[in-house]
Design an enzyme around this catalytic site. Structure first.
Site, PDB file in Angstrom:
ATOM      1  N   SER A  71       0.791  -1.226   0.000  1.00  0.00           N
ATOM      2  CA  SER A  71       0.000   0.000   0.000  1.00  0.00           C
ATOM      3  C   SER A  71       0.822   1.275   0.000  1.00  0.00           C
ATOM      4  CB  SER A  71      -0.929   0.015   1.216  1.00  0.00           C
ATOM      5  OG  SER A  71      -1.773  -1.104   1.185  1.00  0.00           O
ATOM      6  N   THR A  72       1.989   1.229   0.598  1.00  0.00           N
ATOM      7  CA  THR A  72       2.805   2.446   0.689  1.00  0.00           C
ATOM      8  C   THR A  72       4.236   2.157   0.264  1.00  0.00           C
ATOM      9  OG1 THR A  72       3.488   2.048   2.970  1.00  0.00           O
ATOM     10  CG2 THR A  72       1.438   3.295   2.655  1.00  0.00           C
TER      11      THR A  72
END
Length: 183
Positions: A9-10
């Site tokens: 996600s990041t």
């Protein structure tokens, strides 16, 4: 051929854990994304789906790495199934290449469909109850009856351009025409 797909996600996260598990599961080709699970656009997933051929299996570390929602997950897996591509989730124990895995996933899909129909039913019941109390849905009218009368008078006088009328009442032309159609 097993095709591995990973998603983080990041930028701070690492896909190493997923990659190692996919490699250990026998994946020969890998695709990945660095994007939030809520994002619809996933170039790595799109490439993996395009690459997969009948007889292949798309392998993910966990279900949440593939689908944004249950509905999206089911759509992706149904698309794979139509193309003869299996689906395997290592941590969740899904394997649609086996009869048991197919059965379990179809039950999963049926439960999701049941949930969607319950939501629709509750929504319809809520709207009916609101209508019975005199409430109607939709946006509130932008103009009050006096403003509508003034708008119609300005239009019928032909002394004002449409753009001028719209600017006066801070409305668009389609809204103007909608008010003109009302009696």
């Amino acid at each position: 051929m097993n095709i591995g797909y990973s998603r983080i996600s990041t930028q701070e996260q690492s896909a190493d854990l997923q990659f190692d598990a996919l490699k250990q599961a026998g994946c020969e080709k890998f695709f990945s994304d660095k994007v939030s699970g809520a994002k619809a656009e996933r170039p790595g997933l799109a490439a993996a789906l395009e690459y997969a051929r009948a007889g292949d299996s798309l392998v993910v570390w966990r279900l949440d790495r593939l689908g944004r929602s249950l509905k999206h997950l089911l759509e992706v897996v149904e698309g794979l199934e139509k193309n003869g591509v299996g689906f395997v989730s290592l941590q969740d124990g899904f394997d649609t290449t086996t009869n048991g895995g197919k059965l379990f996933f179809h039950i999963f899909g049926a439960l999701a469909e049941f949930e969607r129909s319950l939501i629709q039913e509750r929504t319809r019941a809520g709207l009916e109850a609101a209508r019975a109390r005199g409430r109607i849905g939709g946006r509130k009218e932008k103009l009050n009856p006096a403003q509508i009368a003034t708008l119609k008078a300005m239009y019928e006088s032909k002394a004002h351009a449409l753009g001028e009328i719209c600017r006066t009442f801070n409305i668009t032309k389609p809204t103007l025409y909608r008010y003109l159609e009302k009696k």
